[in-house]
Design a protein around this motif. Structure first.
Motif, PDB file in Angstrom:
ATOM      1  N   GLN A 175       0.856  -1.137  -0.172  1.00  0.00           N
ATOM      2  CA  GLN A 175      -0.180   0.044  -0.015  1.00  0.00           C
ATOM      3  C   GLN A 175       0.690   1.192  -0.189  1.00  0.00           C
ATOM      4  OE1 GLN A 175      -2.213  -0.588   3.600  1.00  0.00           O
ATOM      5  NE2 GLN A 175      -0.989   0.631   4.921  1.00  0.00           N
ATOM      6  N   ILE A 176       0.530   2.305  -0.512  1.00  0.00           N
ATOM      7  CA  ILE A 176       1.160   3.465  -0.812  1.00  0.00           C
ATOM      8  C   ILE A 176       0.269   4.696   0.058  1.00  0.00           C
ATOM      9  CG2 ILE A 176       1.889   5.264  -2.447  1.00  0.00           C
ATOM     10  CD1 ILE A 176       2.064   3.028  -4.556  1.00  0.00           C
ATOM     11  N   PRO A 177       0.914   5.148   1.049  1.00  0.00           N
ATOM     12  CA  PRO A 177       0.467   6.049   1.869  1.00  0.00           C
ATOM     13  C   PRO A 177       0.079   7.517   0.930  1.00  0.00           C
ATOM     14  CG  PRO A 177       2.528   5.953   2.485  1.00  0.00           C
ATOM     15  CD  PRO A 177       2.338   5.042   1.425  1.00  0.00           C
ATOM     16  N   THR A 178      -1.054   8.333   1.096  1.00  0.00           N
ATOM     17  CA  THR A 178      -1.298   9.467   0.564  1.00  0.00           C
ATOM     18  C   THR A 178      -0.857  10.627   1.371  1.00  0.00           C
ATOM     19  OG1 THR A 178      -2.804   8.280  -0.743  1.00  0.00           O
ATOM     20  CG2 THR A 178      -3.063  10.645  -0.799  1.00  0.00           C
ATOM     21  N   VAL A 186       7.372  10.583   2.343  1.00  0.00           N
ATOM     22  CA  VAL A 186       8.667  10.583   1.742  1.00  0.00           C
ATOM     23  C   VAL A 186       9.159   9.039   1.415  1.00  0.00           C
ATOM     24  CG1 VAL A 186      10.879  11.103   1.468  1.00  0.00           C
ATOM     25  CG2 VAL A 186       9.714  12.816   2.345  1.00  0.00           C
ATOM     26  N   HIS A 187       8.876   8.599  -0.017  1.00  0.00           N
ATOM     27  CA  HIS A 187       9.217   7.170  -0.056  1.00  0.00           C
ATOM     28  C   HIS A 187      10.909   6.760   0.102  1.00  0.00           C
ATOM     29  CE1 HIS A 187       9.784   3.538  -2.730  1.00  0.00           C
ATOM     30  NE2 HIS A 187       9.051   2.898  -1.502  1.00  0.00           N
ATOM     31  N   TYR A 193       8.654   4.392   4.372  1.00  0.00           N
ATOM     32  CA  TYR A 193       8.232   5.689   4.112  1.00  0.00           C
ATOM     33  C   TYR A 193       8.463   6.306   5.533  1.00  0.00           C
ATOM     34  CZ  TYR A 193       5.483   4.045   0.198  1.00  0.00           C
ATOM     35  OH  TYR A 193       5.208   3.383  -0.971  1.00  0.00           O
ATOM     36  N   TYR A 194       9.155   7.815   5.280  1.00  0.00           N
ATOM     37  CA  TYR A 194       9.183   8.450   6.139  1.00  0.00           C
ATOM     38  C   TYR A 194       7.992   9.570   6.332  1.00  0.00           C
ATOM     39  CZ  TYR A 194      10.898  12.606   8.988  1.00  0.00           C
ATOM     40  OH  TYR A 194      10.837  13.781   9.989  1.00  0.00           O
ATOM     41  N   PHE A 195       7.373   9.890   7.513  1.00  0.00           N
ATOM     42  CA  PHE A 195       6.144  10.744   7.497  1.00  0.00           C
ATOM     43  C   PHE A 195       6.629  11.868   8.324  1.00  0.00           C
ATOM     44  CE2 PHE A 195       5.478   7.775  10.847  1.00  0.00           C
ATOM     45  CZ  PHE A 195       5.035   8.345  11.978  1.00  0.00           C
TER      46      PHE A 195
END
Length: 196
Positions: A175-178, A186-187, A193-195
């Motif tokens: 899954q890809i966060p939005t 940031v992928h 991912y970095y959030f």
């Protein structure tokens, strides 16, 4: 046949001017190095920018005054010292803007983070009324770690917690966060991912 080259003789740089410019250059370098080093454990740290900006203003102001004096007095070879300050600042902006220090910090800790994500349930804190606990993994200190139902794992950084929420997400199911107004992702490659 001889050609005459008319060069205007410029006065050499005074020792006091060199000393003050050296202090401004070194202070600027230290502020920029501080900013880059602070970006190693995180990718986008607004708090560090706010702390560095007022400190950096003093040497940059001194540098600007000295460059104006050099331009007015036309000291010889002033630009050798004069160009170091903007070079340091531009390099810092470019490195930080491209997340280079954060990516280096991430690469240094990636293996440990992969192992931590594999045992996310064992690290998970804050369950069943137990207060959150800190966990240090590589370059990072996390306030809490929470596992999800599909093998995902959220690592919330302890830095500035609870005022600023940032950290890492491990999403193995693809899954890809939005990104939203409140949270940006940031992928980092793979399932990471970095959030912020």
């Amino acid at each position: 046949m001889t050609t005459e080259v008319s060069d205007r003789v410029r006065s050499p740089l005074p020792t006091a001017w060199k000393a003050v410019m050296s202090v401004a250059v070194v202070a600027t370098f230290l502020c920029c190095a501080w900013r880059v080093w602070a970006s190693v454990p995180v990718f986008d740290d607004d708090e560090v920018v706010l702390f560095v900006a007022p400190v950096l203003a003093v040497p940059v102001l001194v540098w600007l005054v000295l460059v104006i004096i050099a331009g007015v007095k036309k000291y010889a070879k002033w630009w050798r010292w004069g160009l170091l300050v903007p070079v340091f600042i531009i390099a810092t902006i470019v490195l930080s803007g491209l997340y280079v220090p954060g990516r280096i910090g991430w690469l240094m800790t990636r293996g440990e983070m992969d192992r931590a994500a594999a045992r996310c349930d064992a690290l998970e804190s804050g369950r069943f009324g137990v207060p959150y606990k800190s966990e240090t993994i590589g370059n990072y200190e996390f306030h809490h770690i929470i596992g999800g139902p599909r093998g995902d794992c959220k690592f919330s950084l302890a830095r500035y917690y609870p005022g600023a929420t940032s950290g890492f997400m491990y999403l193995p199911d693809g899954q890809i966060p939005t990104s939203t107004i409140d949270t940006r992702y940031v992928h980092l490659g793979g399932y990471w991912y970095y959030f912020r």
